[in-house]
Design a protein around this motif. Structure first.
Motif, PDB file in Angstrom:
ATOM      1  N   ILE A 127       0.833  -1.204   0.000  1.00 41.19           N
ATOM      2  CA  ILE A 127       0.000   0.000   0.000  1.00 41.19           C
ATOM      3  C   ILE A 127       0.866   1.253   0.000  1.00 41.19           C
ATOM      4  O   ILE A 127       0.593   2.223  -0.709  1.00 41.19           O
ATOM      5  CB  ILE A 127      -0.945   0.009   1.227  1.00 41.19           C
ATOM      6  N   LEU A 128       1.946   1.244   0.789  1.00 36.43           N
ATOM      7  CA  LEU A 128       2.695   2.469   1.050  1.00 36.43           C
ATOM      8  C   LEU A 128       3.951   2.645   0.206  1.00 36.43           C
ATOM      9  O   LEU A 128       4.416   3.775   0.029  1.00 36.43           O
ATOM     10  CB  LEU A 128       3.090   2.522   2.534  1.00 36.43           C
ATOM     11  N   ALA A 129       4.543   1.549  -0.303  1.00 34.44           N
ATOM     12  CA  ALA A 129       5.848   1.670  -0.949  1.00 34.44           C
ATOM     13  C   ALA A 129       5.811   2.578  -2.172  1.00 34.44           C
ATOM     14  O   ALA A 129       6.717   3.397  -2.376  1.00 34.44           O
ATOM     15  CB  ALA A 129       6.373   0.287  -1.328  1.00 34.44           C
ATOM     16  N   GLY A 130       4.781   2.440  -3.019  1.00 31.71           N
ATOM     17  CA  GLY A 130       4.691   3.300  -4.194  1.00 31.71           C
ATOM     18  C   GLY A 130       4.466   4.751  -3.824  1.00 31.71           C
ATOM     19  O   GLY A 130       5.068   5.662  -4.426  1.00 31.71           O
ATOM     20  N   LEU A 131       3.613   4.996  -2.809  1.00 33.97           N
ATOM     21  CA  LEU A 131       3.366   6.371  -2.365  1.00 33.97           C
ATOM     22  C   LEU A 131       4.620   6.967  -1.727  1.00 33.97           C
ATOM     23  O   LEU A 131       4.956   8.130  -1.958  1.00 33.97           O
ATOM     24  CB  LEU A 131       2.207   6.388  -1.374  1.00 33.97           C
ATOM     25  N   ALA A 132       5.329   6.154  -0.929  1.00 29.96           N
ATOM     26  CA  ALA A 132       6.577   6.637  -0.335  1.00 29.96           C
ATOM     27  C   ALA A 132       7.627   6.891  -1.408  1.00 29.96           C
ATOM     28  O   ALA A 132       8.375   7.881  -1.352  1.00 29.96           O
ATOM     29  CB  ALA A 132       7.100   5.623   0.681  1.00 29.96           C
ATOM     30  N   GLY A 133       7.700   5.989  -2.410  1.00 30.58           N
ATOM     31  CA  GLY A 133       8.637   6.185  -3.503  1.00 30.58           C
ATOM     32  C   GLY A 133       8.339   7.450  -4.281  1.00 30.58           C
ATOM     33  O   GLY A 133       9.257   8.189  -4.676  1.00 30.58           O
ATOM     34  N   GLN A 134       7.057   7.730  -4.497  1.00 28.01           N
ATOM     35  CA  GLN A 134       6.674   8.943  -5.216  1.00 28.01           C
ATOM     36  C   GLN A 134       7.067  10.185  -4.417  1.00 28.01           C
ATOM     37  O   GLN A 134       7.439  11.215  -4.980  1.00 28.01           O
ATOM     38  CB  GLN A 134       5.165   8.915  -5.472  1.00 28.01           C
ATOM     39  N   MET A 135       7.012  10.093  -3.078  1.00 23.35           N
ATOM     40  CA  MET A 135       7.362  11.217  -2.216  1.00 23.35           C
ATOM     41  C   MET A 135       8.874  11.419  -2.140  1.00 23.35           C
ATOM     42  O   MET A 135       9.365  12.557  -2.140  1.00 23.35           O
ATOM     43  CB  MET A 135       6.799  10.965  -0.813  1.00 23.35           C
ATOM     44  N   LEU A 136       9.649  10.319  -2.097  1.00 22.03           N
ATOM     45  CA  LEU A 136      11.094  10.410  -1.888  1.00 22.03           C
ATOM     46  C   LEU A 136      11.891  10.493  -3.183  1.00 22.03           C
ATOM     47  O   LEU A 136      12.990  11.054  -3.195  1.00 22.03           O
ATOM     48  CB  LEU A 136      11.584   9.197  -1.086  1.00 22.03           C
ATOM     49  N   SER A 137      11.368   9.918  -4.257  1.00 18.29           N
ATOM     50  CA  SER A 137      12.146   9.800  -5.484  1.00 18.29           C
ATOM     51  C   SER A 137      12.293  11.139  -6.198  1.00 18.29           C
ATOM     52  O   SER A 137      11.346  11.927  -6.266  1.00 18.29           O
ATOM     53  CB  SER A 137      11.463   8.795  -6.428  1.00 18.29           C
ATOM     54  N   PRO A 138      13.462  11.385  -6.767  1.00 16.15           N
ATOM     55  CA  PRO A 138      13.634  12.599  -7.564  1.00 16.15           C
ATOM     56  C   PRO A 138      12.941  12.527  -8.925  1.00 16.15           C
ATOM     57  O   PRO A 138      12.818  13.530  -9.611  1.00 16.15           O
ATOM     58  CB  PRO A 138      15.154  12.693  -7.741  1.00 16.15           C
ATOM     59  N   ASN A 139      12.495  11.335  -9.311  1.00 18.21           N
ATOM     60  CA  ASN A 139      11.847  11.126 -10.606  1.00 18.21           C
ATOM     61  C   ASN A 139      10.585  10.303 -10.385  1.00 18.21           C
ATOM     62  O   ASN A 139      10.636   9.192  -9.862  1.00 18.21           O
ATOM     63  CB  ASN A 139      12.805  10.390 -11.549  1.00 18.21           C
ATOM     64  N   ARG A 140       9.443  10.837 -10.775  1.00 20.14           N
ATOM     65  CA  ARG A 140       8.171  10.149 -10.545  1.00 20.14           C
ATOM     66  C   ARG A 140       8.111   8.794 -11.249  1.00 20.14           C
ATOM     67  O   ARG A 140       7.373   7.895 -10.819  1.00 20.14           O
ATOM     68  CB  ARG A 140       7.002  11.029 -11.038  1.00 20.14           C
TER      69      ARG A 140
END
Length: 409
Positions: free
Chosen positions: A38-51
């Motif tokens: 549930i959270l990994a993609g949302l966290a990745g979108q928040m932390l990653s420099p590239n969507r």
């Protein structure tokens, strides 16, 4: 006129005890996987420099599972199931800690390392279904696999509730509290495995049959087709599920809505397990796998029909049931196709291949969702259209197996 003596009856008492232990492990330890997905993609979108890299954490979890699978399979073949499952729980606990720390420090790299270690637990959990089949009679084997998987029903309820109650526990940093909760799940769950009655396999006798090589196993039609169907069933489930929270939030709904949809999806993955084994015993694994592939196709069709919450719920419920029939059916096919001395090699090869395709699917999921178009609706449609070639591959392989006399032999 003499008659052949009846086949000896296998006592399934040990297998039933182990199913109960493995089901308990699914409930406690398995709850961390819905939290992560549930959270990994949302966290990745928040932390990653590239969507476009939003789903990279999920991909690394799957690739971590892929790399761990052959090692854990061979270790359990030599030393027994318990040590492999304990190592999986240790990996999951350390991975959850690093994910939480990555969120608190705003480090995408640290979050990625933690996600990869969560994959070690995911790989170990994948062997629960094979451990349930160890020593079981031919009649009980599909039920043992199915009942063990059915325990995931509880984790489908517990995991999303952990997201709801702990996501903001370490505010203002979102999601970190839920990952801290997964550390305690692993600490509690590791003790369950001490109840597992799975002795170390005896060393092979000098005159024991030689285990087939990887190449020889792949030339066995039933093993090959069961692997293809398992790979496609799991990969398509992951492809769509990984993008679902991004699509739901992108279409204007909330994280809580995404958790509800994923919860319904995980329930659909595991509720059928109460009767999937009985259906396999009655109708045969091939028919159940075919039904699963048809349901996965239906999920794609519903996903393409619209982006209301009802469409998300409908698509993800069909996706869950389709995964259940396709993956459990393929597991039963595989478990009946190898010899005892080939157990570790066949299972490790199968899960390596499964998680390789699943990892590719999860990585492609983020690219399709965020990089095909800036419009989340177009991205969601691209994800669902990407199901078609893999469904054609698995469906064609299964039809070939059923219709070809040489393949059946």
């Amino acid at each position: 006129m003499s008659t052949a003596p009846p086949a000896p009856r296998i006592d399934d008492s040990r297998a039933k005890r182990n199913v109960a232990v493995l089901a308990a492990a699914q409930v406690v330890l398995g709850s961390q996987m819905p939290v992560h997905f549930i959270l990994a993609g949302l966290a990745g979108q928040m932390l990653s420099p590239n969507r476009c890299l939003a789903t990279l954490p999920v991909s690394l979890t799957v690739f971590g599972s892929m790399l761990a699978a052959p090692f854990l399979a061979n270790l359990m073949q030599r030393r027994g199931r318990r040590i492999g499952f304990v190592l999986g729980a240790v990996g999951g606990g350390i991975g959850g800690a690093l994910c939480a720390l990555g969120l608190l420090l705003g480090s995408f790299a640290l979050f990625l390392v933690g996600s990869a270690l969560v994959g070690v637990y995911m790989s170990a959990q994948g062997f629960f279904r094979f451990a349930a089949a160890d020593g079981a009679s031919e009649a009980f084997r599909p039920k043992a696999i199915s009942w063990t998987m059915a325990a995931g029903l509880a984790s489908a309820i517990i995991g999303p509730q952990l997201v709801r109650h702990f996501t903001d526990a370490l505010a203002p940093t979102p999601f970190a509290g839920a990952y801290v909760a997964t550390i305690f799940l692993n600490l509690a769950g590791v003790w369950v495995f001490w109840l597992l009655d799975s002795p170390r396999p005896p060393p092979p006798a000098p005159d024991a049959p030689r285990a087939r090589s990887y190449g020889e196993l792949l030339r066995d039609s039933r093993i090959l087709v069961s692997m293809i169907c398992a790979m496609v069933s799991y990969a398509l489930m992951n492809l769509v599920m990984t993008s679902t929270p991004l699509a739901i939030v992108g279409c204007g709904f909330t994280t809580a809505n995404a958790a509800d949809v994923v919860s319904a999806h995980v329930l659909a993955m595991f509720v059928p397990s109460f009767f999937t084994g009985a259906l396999i015993a009655r109708f045969g694994a091939e028919r159940i796998v075919a039904t699963g592939l048809a349901l996965l196709a239906g999920a794609g069709a519903v996903g393409l029909a619209g982006v209301d919450l009802t469409h998300f719920f409908g698509a993800l419920i069909l996706l869950g049931i389709g995964w259940n029939f396709g993956f459990i059916g393929a597991t039963a096919m595989l478990a009946a196709a190898y010899r005892p001395e080939e157990r570790g090699r066949a299972q490790g090869m199968n899960d390596f291949a499964v998680f390789a395709l699943v990892g590719f699917a999860s990585l492609a999921s983020g690219g399709l969702m965020n990089c095909v178009s800036t419009d989340p609706v177009a991205g969601w449609q691209a994800v669902n259209l990407a199901m078609i070639p893999m469904l054609a591959l698995a469906g064609g392989a299964l039809i070939w197996l059923v219709l070809s006399p040489r393949a059946r032999a």
